[in-house]
Design a protein around this motif. Structure first.
Motif, mmCIF file in Angstrom:
data_model
loop_
_atom_site.group_PDB
_atom_site.id
_atom_site.type_symbol
_atom_site.label_atom_id
_atom_site.label_comp_id
_atom_site.label_asym_id
_atom_site.label_seq_id
_atom_site.Cartn_x
_atom_site.Cartn_y
_atom_site.Cartn_z
ATOM 1 N N ARG A 193 -2.881 74.424 90.074
ATOM 2 C CA ARG A 193 -3.077 74.216 88.654
ATOM 3 C C ARG A 193 -3.354 75.511 87.894
ATOM 4 O O ARG A 193 -3.011 75.637 86.733
ATOM 5 C CB ARG A 193 -4.236 73.238 88.422
ATOM 6 N N SER A 214 6.033 83.804 84.578
ATOM 7 C CA SER A 214 6.350 83.624 85.997
ATOM 8 C C SER A 214 7.808 83.921 86.326
ATOM 9 O O SER A 214 8.139 84.174 87.485
ATOM 10 C CB SER A 214 5.996 82.200 86.435
ATOM 11 N N LEU A 266 -1.306 80.818 91.162
ATOM 12 C CA LEU A 266 0.153 80.839 91.259
ATOM 13 C C LEU A 266 0.661 82.263 91.388
ATOM 14 O O LEU A 266 1.526 82.560 92.226
ATOM 15 C CB LEU A 266 0.749 80.159 90.035
ATOM 16 N N PHE A 308 2.722 74.471 96.040
ATOM 17 C CA PHE A 308 3.136 74.775 94.667
ATOM 18 C C PHE A 308 3.095 73.531 93.769
ATOM 19 O O PHE A 308 2.927 73.665 92.554
ATOM 20 C CB PHE A 308 4.540 75.382 94.663
ATOM 21 N N GLU A 347 -2.983 79.438 86.832
ATOM 22 C CA GLU A 347 -1.934 80.449 86.826
ATOM 23 C C GLU A 347 -2.286 81.626 87.739
ATOM 24 O O GLU A 347 -1.408 82.198 88.382
ATOM 25 C CB GLU A 347 -1.691 80.948 85.398
ATOM 26 N N THR A 390 10.588 72.577 92.978
ATOM 27 C CA THR A 390 9.171 72.693 92.648
ATOM 28 C C THR A 390 8.862 74.057 92.041
ATOM 29 O O THR A 390 8.104 74.165 91.065
ATOM 30 C CB THR A 390 8.314 72.471 93.905
ATOM 31 N N LYS A 412 7.553 75.585 87.768
ATOM 32 C CA LYS A 412 6.474 76.519 87.437
ATOM 33 C C LYS A 412 6.946 77.683 86.570
ATOM 34 O O LYS A 412 6.163 78.581 86.261
ATOM 35 C CB LYS A 412 5.858 77.076 88.738
#
Length: 798
Positions: free
Chosen positions: A109, A157, A114, A105, A111, A148, A152
């Protein structure tokens, strides 16, 4: 990897691909996980290496091949991670799983990648897994992983972590359980995580935090800070050896972390959360611990509890630091108003009410228990014990404060006492000042009339403000005085303190009709100045400096260059000025190097003005003033030791008082420094050497050797080289004041001298001060060498 394992993995054509960063290698590693569903001592190392390689491939795929994440998601490889952690031997692999996810995580880089990882709720399942937190390594990786994840977070998110339908937010709820962890780094990570969550502009998530965790978390947090402060105060009382200040330094740094964290929360401007935090701060810490410790509690109430009674010096320090750092208007304005304006009736009512309704000896329910009992939300209103906010400015409201239900704040010792079933409309939850902002025009007009009548009788009616004034007494030492001055200065410097509060006690010149000032306070400041120039004074330079700064704030308008000081007080200051001048004459006759010290002290004061924020961070100030230089305390923060330091102190006192005197009389300084910069030679200047005494020499430094001429000058050390364009002229290659030069003979060569030049450091708090010149000077013979040394020595004496 063993031969047997390699053979097993190689069956049916499953050989390890040569390219480690490829989707083929990910498929191979997925096969390894598939063939090893159970963790054992035999395959533990293999699985740990496999997990590490998977994270590397995913990071590579994020930047080079999106199909890597497609395959990772299709095969549900995070399910393997969960299965391994839940097994009997899962403890051996938990560290690697957490480390793998953390690295993953941190380095993603895109999205899309992620969102792939966060889908299917596997990450939340990992967050709520029952790890063995007795293992420090697991705890460290777990908290680092949560922090971490918080980095994000954004408006998109956040939906992967907060489930609005189920009212579930494991990332936040599980993290805040570590708010009081013994390890500092864990606590810092939790605080960073909470700030990252609070700043996400999601109203549903903020509603959940307000309804389910805000009071519980902030209550326990403030209680944790409070416990630390009480321990910190006991540590200071029981450790009076300034040479053993390591633990005090750690305690001070931790307190600074606390208040900066609180300020960071306030700066996010989430009004609903700020209201709850303000409520907990005022009712659990600032009023019952800080403010109550300014005076003797039994003076106004029969209820005493020494466990929450701070030493007055500690209370003043804590308040000064709080006013310096915090800028949240409702808290700062209310706190300043209580200290400066609370009358005896209000003090008695508030202290009696806090003493009777709050149990200081028992800690609140632990955060784990609070978060585990969501059903208690329905009973919050029934268990709430509320304190009415006392409007200490309006005399009528003091008698009717019990009939103002709109001005209530929780004071229960229970961490779930704050009623959270309020409308969550931002406008309705926005915190407003209970004091100045509620004044009418008539009340403000009456305030300006009452200002002109402020006298000792009015001061006696304000116990907290009176305690501040009394703390300025320097009979024994100036420790309390230093922190009392700090509180007053930080209060006047804080932009969140309404000028009306300051004007009510004459603490500012920033008003439209300045026809008065606080004569009681100015009398006390003049007394400090008078004592500072007396023989064997116990007042340090830093205290003297703060007293002068406060005096200027009270009576001198910097913008208009106008002083409102009366003739009586100006005469007292002029008397102090004359006394400091007489003291300076005495040292002038006794010290051979007086002029050298005089110029050096002036330069030090110009280069390193005293800054209050640095003084309050210095643990040395928490100890009684010391005299010995061996303590490592900076000269201006201790009392002088020996004749030379007494002379230095007298010089600094002279400069400070002279500057105050000239400023109040609107006179421009023209006489100091004695050496004017515009009259000095500078590098690259061209000098006429026809009437100058020159001594040729060779300057040897580590990197080079130059041929130069040393100019005999009474004020400066000058090195030149001849100007090839003009006969009899030279170009200055190096110059500095003679008082900075140190000369020593070379023991092996009678023709050489070692010359070192140190410039005053530009920042007092930077201890290293390398010389600007450190070289060996070799002359043509020992006669010229001795002549050069004599000239340099005479120059220093001048």
């Amino acid at each position: 990897m063993s031969v047997f394992t390699r053979a097993k993995n190689g069956l049916f054509g499953q050989t390890k691909p040569r390219n480690p960063h490829s989707i083929e290698n990910l498929k191979y590693l997925c096969g390894v996980l598939n063939r090893n569903p159970i963790v054992s001592d035999a395959n533990r190392d293999l699985l740990i290496e496999t997990l590490r390689f998977i994270s590397e491939i995913l990071i590579w795929g994020d930047q080079n091949d999106s199909s890597v994440f497609d395959y990772f998601l299709e095969r549900g490889m995070l399910t393997y991670f969960l299965n391994y952690m839940r097994q009997k031997h899962g403890r051996y692999i938990c560290v690697q799983v957490l480390q793998t996810l953390n690295i993953l995580f941190e380095n993603i880089r895109h999205e899309t990648s992620l969102y792939y990882l966060l889908s299917n709720n596997h990450i939340n399942n990992i967050i709520v897994h029952k790890f063995d937190f007795n293992d420090e390594e697991i705890t460290a990786y777990y908290i680092s992983f949560l922090k971490t994840l918080s980095l994000k977070l954004n408006t998109q998110s956040i939906n992967f972590f907060y489930n609005e339908r189920n009212h579930d937010f494991p990332l936040y709820v599980e993290a805040i359980k570590f708010f009081n962890h013994p390890e500092t780094m864990v606590r810092i990570a939790v605080r960073t995580l909470t700030l990252n969550i609070y700043k996400v502009p999601d109203s549903a998530m903020h509603r959940f935090i307000l309804d389910r965790t805000a009071t519980e978390y902030f209550s326990n947090l403030v209680w944790f800070i409070r416990t630390h402060i009480l321990d910190f105060d006991r540590l200071i009382r029981n450790n009076q050896d300034i040479n053993n200040r390591g633990r005090v330094t750690c305690g001070l740094e931790e307190y600074l972390d606390h208040i900066h964290y609180l300020q960071d929360i306030f700066l996010l401007n989430v009004d609903s959360l700020n209201n709850v935090l303000k409520d907990q701060l005022m009712n659990r810490l600032l009023i019952p611990v800080y403010v109550f410790s300014l005076i003797k509690r039994d003076k106004f109430s029969r209820i005493t509890d020494p466990r929450t009674k701070l030493d007055q010096s500690s209370a003043l320090f804590l308040l000064a630091e709080f006013f310096l750092v915090t800028r949240y208007l409702p808290v700062i304005e209310e706190l300043a108003d209580i200290i400066l304006s609370a009358n005896i009736e209000t003090v008695e009512a508030v202290q009696r009410r806090y003493g009777e309704q709050i149990s200081y000896s028992l800690p609140p329910t632990s955060l784990d228990i609070c978060l585990a009992k969501p059903d208690t939300l329905t009973n919050k209103n029934n268990s709430e014990i509320s304190l009415n906010a006392l409007d200490i400015n309006n005399g009528a409201s003091r008698h009717h404060h019990g009939h103002e239900p709109n001005r209530t704040r929780s004071a229960s010792s229970s961490p779930i006492s704050f009623a959270t079933h309020h409308p969550l409309n931002e406008s309705s939850t926005k915190s407003t000042s209970l004091y100045i902002s509620n004044w009418t025009d008539d009340e403000k007009t009456k305030l300006h009339i009452d200002q002109l009548k402020f006298n000792e009788a009015d001061l006696a009616k304000r116990p907290y403000f009176e305690a501040l004034i009394q703390a300025l007494d320097c009979t024994e030492n100036d420790q309390k005085c230093f922190y009392a001055l700090s509180v007053l200065l930080t209060m006047t410097m804080n932009p969140s303190v309404d000028t009306g509060i300051l004007e009510s006690v004459g603490l500012t010149v920033k008003c439209s009709n300045k026809t008065f000032y606080n004569t009681i306070l100015v009398d006390q400041l003049c007394e400090i100045l008078s004592l500072s120039v007396s023989p064997d004074s116990k007042i340090r330079l830093v205290t003297m400096n703060l007293a002068i700064n406060l005096l200027k704030k009270l009576v001198y308008d910097e913008e208009e260059k106008v002083s409102y000081l009366s003739d009586h007080h100006l005469a007292r200051i002029e008397g102090v000025h004359e006394q400091s001048t007489e003291d300076l004459r005495r040292h002038y006759r006794q010290q051979e190097m007086f002029l050298d010290m005089f110029e050096d002290e002036y330069r030090q004061m110009e280069l390193n003005p005293i800054r209050l924020e640095y003084l309050l961070k210095d643990p040395c100030m928490l100890y009684p003033p010391t005299t010995t230089p061996l303590s490592g305390v900076e000269f201006i923060k201790r009392l002088p030791s020996g004749d030379i330091e007494r002379a230095r102190r007298s010089i600094r006192m002279f400069f400070l008082i002279r500057g105050l005197s000239l400023g109040l009389r609107s006179v421009t300084e023209t006489e100091v420094p004695l050496t004017k910069a515009e009259n000095l030679v500078k590098e690259n200047d061209k000098l006429d050497l026809n009437n100058s005494d020159l001594i040729a020499c060779t300057v040897l430094m580590k990197e080079k050797k130059d041929r130069r001429f040393l100019v005999t000058d009474p004020m400066q050390f000058i090195l030149i080289e001849p100007d090839v364009k003009r006969l009899g002229w030279g170009i200055v290659k190096f110059c500095d004041l003679m008082q900075d030069v140190k000369v020593a003979n070379d023991k092996e060569d009678t023709r050489s001298l070692h010359i070192t030049i140190h410039k005053p450091v530009n920042n007092t708090y930077v201890k290293s001060n390398p010389p600007i010149l450190n070289a060996k000077f070799t002359f043509d013979d020992h006669i010229r060498c001795m002549t050069a040394k004599q000239n340099l020595s005479k120059g220093r004496l001048r």
